[in-house]
Scaffold this active site. Structure first.
Site, PDB file in Angstrom:
ATOM      1  N   CYS A  63      -1.298  -0.230  -6.134  1.00 12.59           N
ATOM      2  CA  CYS A  63      -0.377  -0.458  -7.021  1.00 12.59           C
ATOM      3  C   CYS A  63       0.238  -1.297  -7.295  1.00 12.59           C
ATOM      4  O   CYS A  63       0.858  -1.274  -8.340  1.00 12.59           O
ATOM      5  CB  CYS A  63       1.733   0.057  -6.324  1.00 12.59           C
ATOM      6  SG  CYS A  63       2.176  -0.921  -5.237  1.00 12.59           S
ATOM      7  N   CYS A 133       6.416   0.151  -0.153  1.00 15.50           N
ATOM      8  CA  CYS A 133       7.137  -1.031  -0.907  1.00 15.50           C
ATOM      9  C   CYS A 133       8.466  -1.885   0.471  1.00 15.50           C
ATOM     10  O   CYS A 133       7.871  -2.688   0.345  1.00 15.50           O
ATOM     11  CB  CYS A 133       8.105  -1.569  -1.343  1.00 15.50           C
ATOM     12  SG  CYS A 133       7.596  -0.775  -3.485  1.00 15.50           S
TER      13      CYS A 133
END
Length: 168
Positions: A63, A133
């Site tokens: 990402c 994350c």
């Protein structure tokens, strides 16, 4: 004019759109994510060569998120006295970094190793697609502690070697 203000209020936006998300999208993120994105805590960095600083640099190639988390440790007590981060990535990555720095401050290094990504994700109410994350934040904490411990071994080893030479 009043109609525009009413529409913005109904959509959850303000006259100062500070988030990078298009109008209405921010409603899909929990208010904790938006708060930590709009008002990140502990942004910045320490001198990576300081022996009391541990630096964790992690990234997710899939990402493009990159997270640097640093801890400053009281060398006498082993307690983390301060933390800083710099993150290149999405709002969820920034929010995860911000939460991580808040949670490690004031704790012993061994205690911060028990912070799990699931706790960060739950606190921020991250959607499943953003769980990586919080994983990055957990990995950054572990990497910073590891870096600090490795520096201590090098520093203590050098100091011990210097002490042996001066005593001989």
């Amino acid at each position: 004019m009043m109609l525009r203000q009413a529409a913005k209020k109904a959509l959850g936006t303000t006259s100062r759109q500070s988030t990078p998300w298009p109008v209405g999208i921010s409603r899909f993120y929990h208010e904790n994510v938006i708060d930590h994105y709009d008002n990140p805590r502990n942004v910045g960095s320490f001198d990576k060569n300081d022996p009391s600083v541990g630096t964790g640099l992690v990234g997710a190639p899939a990402c493009g998120d990159v997270m640097k988390l640093q801890i400053k440790v009281d060398e006498k007590t082993g307690q983390i006295v301060d933390a800083r981060f710099k993150t290149f990535g999405c709002g969820s990555a920034i929010a995860s970094s911000s939460v991580a720095t808040e949670w490690v401050k004031g704790k012993a290094m061994e205690d911060v190793l028990t912070i799990k990504n699931t706790e960060i994700a739950k606190h921020l109410s991250l959607p499943p697609v953003k769980l990586h994350c919080s994983m990055l934040a957990e990995d950054a904490i572990k990497a910073a502690v590891k870096d600090y411990k490795e520096k201590r071994v090098k520093t203590n080893g050098t100091a011990a070697a210097a002490g042996e030479t001066t005593q001989a």
